[in-house]
Design a protein around this motif. Structure first.
Motif, PDB file in Angstrom:
ATOM      1  N   GLY A  88       0.770  -1.231   0.000  1.00  0.00           N
ATOM      2  CA  GLY A  88       0.000   0.000   0.000  1.00  0.00           C
ATOM      3  C   GLY A  88       0.805   1.287   0.000  1.00  0.00           C
ATOM      4  O   GLY A  88       0.326   2.307  -0.478  1.00  0.00           O
ATOM      5  N   ASP A  89       2.050   1.274   0.504  1.00  0.00           N
ATOM      6  CA  ASP A  89       2.795   2.533   0.555  1.00  0.00           C
ATOM      7  C   ASP A  89       3.250   3.005  -0.822  1.00  0.00           C
ATOM      8  O   ASP A  89       3.672   4.142  -0.980  1.00  0.00           O
ATOM      9  CB  ASP A  89       3.969   2.451   1.530  1.00  0.00           C
ATOM     10  CG  ASP A  89       5.050   1.485   1.100  1.00  0.00           C
ATOM     11  OD1 ASP A  89       4.831   0.712   0.152  1.00  0.00           O
ATOM     12  OD2 ASP A  89       6.127   1.497   1.733  1.00  0.00           O
ATOM     13  N   GLY A  90       3.121   2.169  -1.847  1.00  0.00           N
ATOM     14  CA  GLY A  90       3.451   2.589  -3.204  1.00  0.00           C
ATOM     15  C   GLY A  90       2.251   3.044  -4.008  1.00  0.00           C
ATOM     16  O   GLY A  90       2.381   3.511  -5.142  1.00  0.00           O
ATOM     17  N   VAL A  91       1.062   2.953  -3.435  1.00  0.00           N
ATOM     18  CA  VAL A  91      -0.172   3.282  -4.159  1.00  0.00           C
ATOM     19  C   VAL A  91      -0.410   4.788  -4.159  1.00  0.00           C
ATOM     20  O   VAL A  91      -0.367   5.438  -3.117  1.00  0.00           O
ATOM     21  CB  VAL A  91      -1.384   2.552  -3.529  1.00  0.00           C
ATOM     22  CG1 VAL A  91      -2.686   3.010  -4.160  1.00  0.00           C
ATOM     23  CG2 VAL A  91      -1.217   1.046  -3.647  1.00  0.00           C
ATOM     24  N   ILE A  92      -0.657   5.328  -5.334  1.00  0.00           N
ATOM     25  CA  ILE A  92      -0.979   6.750  -5.486  1.00  0.00           C
ATOM     26  C   ILE A  92      -2.476   6.928  -5.719  1.00  0.00           C
ATOM     27  O   ILE A  92      -3.099   7.833  -5.181  1.00  0.00           O
ATOM     28  CB  ILE A  92      -0.202   7.366  -6.666  1.00  0.00           C
ATOM     29  CG1 ILE A  92       1.291   7.349  -6.367  1.00  0.00           C
ATOM     30  CG2 ILE A  92      -0.673   8.778  -6.961  1.00  0.00           C
ATOM     31  CD1 ILE A  92       2.142   7.788  -7.531  1.00  0.00           C
ATOM     32  N   LEU A  93      -3.065   6.037  -6.525  1.00  0.00           N
ATOM     33  CA  LEU A  93      -4.461   6.204  -6.925  1.00  0.00           C
ATOM     34  C   LEU A  93      -5.093   4.836  -7.138  1.00  0.00           C
ATOM     35  O   LEU A  93      -4.442   3.929  -7.652  1.00  0.00           O
ATOM     36  CB  LEU A  93      -4.507   6.996  -8.236  1.00  0.00           C
ATOM     37  CG  LEU A  93      -5.843   7.204  -8.897  1.00  0.00           C
ATOM     38  CD1 LEU A  93      -5.933   8.628  -9.395  1.00  0.00           C
ATOM     39  CD2 LEU A  93      -6.015   6.258 -10.057  1.00  0.00           C
ATOM     40  N   VAL A  94      -6.336   4.685  -6.740  1.00  0.00           N
ATOM     41  CA  VAL A  94      -7.123   3.491  -7.014  1.00  0.00           C
ATOM     42  C   VAL A  94      -8.408   3.945  -7.663  1.00  0.00           C
ATOM     43  O   VAL A  94      -9.131   4.778  -7.118  1.00  0.00           O
ATOM     44  CB  VAL A  94      -7.442   2.685  -5.736  1.00  0.00           C
ATOM     45  CG1 VAL A  94      -8.318   1.492  -6.053  1.00  0.00           C
ATOM     46  CG2 VAL A  94      -6.171   2.256  -5.016  1.00  0.00           C
ATOM     47  N   SER A  95      -8.687   3.387  -8.830  1.00  0.00           N
ATOM     48  CA  SER A  95      -9.905   3.745  -9.558  1.00  0.00           C
ATOM     49  C   SER A  95     -10.816   2.538  -9.633  1.00  0.00           C
ATOM     50  O   SER A  95     -10.414   1.482 -10.127  1.00  0.00           O
ATOM     51  CB  SER A  95      -9.561   4.225 -10.959  1.00  0.00           C
ATOM     52  OG  SER A  95     -10.728   4.505 -11.684  1.00  0.00           O
TER      53      SER A  95
END
Length: 102
Positions: A88-95
């Motif tokens: 999760g620490d690499g996630v910028i955006l979830v669509s």
């Protein structure tokens, strides 16, 4: 009828992670750090946005430096995974998946 569905989705979303919960077992788009993008089916997640995805297509960009003409070229590459754990620490955006807009 589409309006009723849109209103139902809107009223079920009380906090940000509810949107992720509604996307379980659906294909989602995830943008990561370092110009990486994932598309896959969401199987599990937690409050840190660690996720388990299946049938994943990863698209990432690499920069190639040519010293002679002093030019940089961007190369787009793709990889496929049957199952992937995303930290999760690499996630910028979830669509979430695109719902019917009729």
């Amino acid at each position: 009828m589409a309006e009723e569905t849109d209103q139902t989705v809107t009223t079920n979303v009380q906090e940000p992670l509810d949107l992720i919960r509604l996307s379980l077992d659906e294909r989602i788009f995830v943008k990561l750090r370092n110009e990486r993008e994932l598309r896959g089916r969401l199987h599990a997640y937690d409050q840190h946005l660690n996720m388990v995805l299946s049938d994943v297509e990863e698209v990432y960009k690499t920069i190639q430096i040519n010293e002679e003409p002093f030019e940089n070229s961007v190369k787009t590459e793709k990889r496929n995974f049957s199952m992937l754990f995303v930290r999760g620490d690499g996630v910028i955006l979830v669509s979430p998946p695109v719902r019917g807009s009729n």
